[in-house]
Design a protein around this motif. Sequence first.
Motif: not given
Length: 177
Positions: A114-137
């Motif tokens: 609906a936002q796109s049809r109303m003329g908006c450029y739509v971007i989604a954002m997401a996140t997560r914390p780094a895992t313990a293994k990723e933190e180590e690297v």
Amino acid sequence: SDLLRKAMASCHSLSKVDDMLIGNSVDIRMFEAAGWVLEPGHGNEPDTVTRLDGTKLKLVKRFDFDHHRMTMTAVAYDSTTHTHHIFVKGSAEKIKELSVPDSIPVDFDSVAEAQSRMGCYVIAMATRPATAKEEEVIRGGKFQLNREEIEKRLWLLGLILFRNELKSDTAQGLKLL
């Protein structure tokens, strides 16, 4: 939300020259709306973004926008929580695909469409914390993490909307075509 503003402050490809932000105009507007300040890194030091309250995020890794994947990713170290966050932005469809189903509202598709049809450029954002293994690297100084692995198990933060305003002479220009 606080995490959405952190994502907006981190997930971009901006640089700063003579106190002026340089980069994609959408990234500039998103960054300015987040209310943070970009501090360029010196030498091998990564860029840092700082909020008025002193919170700092060190941008330890950026994966540039990939047209095939339809995403851009940043890994940021939060000086307040002493943890790394993975922030991803992209098309609503792609972020939905990469996110944990429990984080997606039932009306997500209809709202984005609906936002796109109303003329908006739509971007989604997401996140997560780094895992313990990723933190180590990451803490080991060798950033050898796979982008496809980093962009999994995300938690949807929301949609960012940019208004595409038509210029006053657009209708006349289309008639001429």
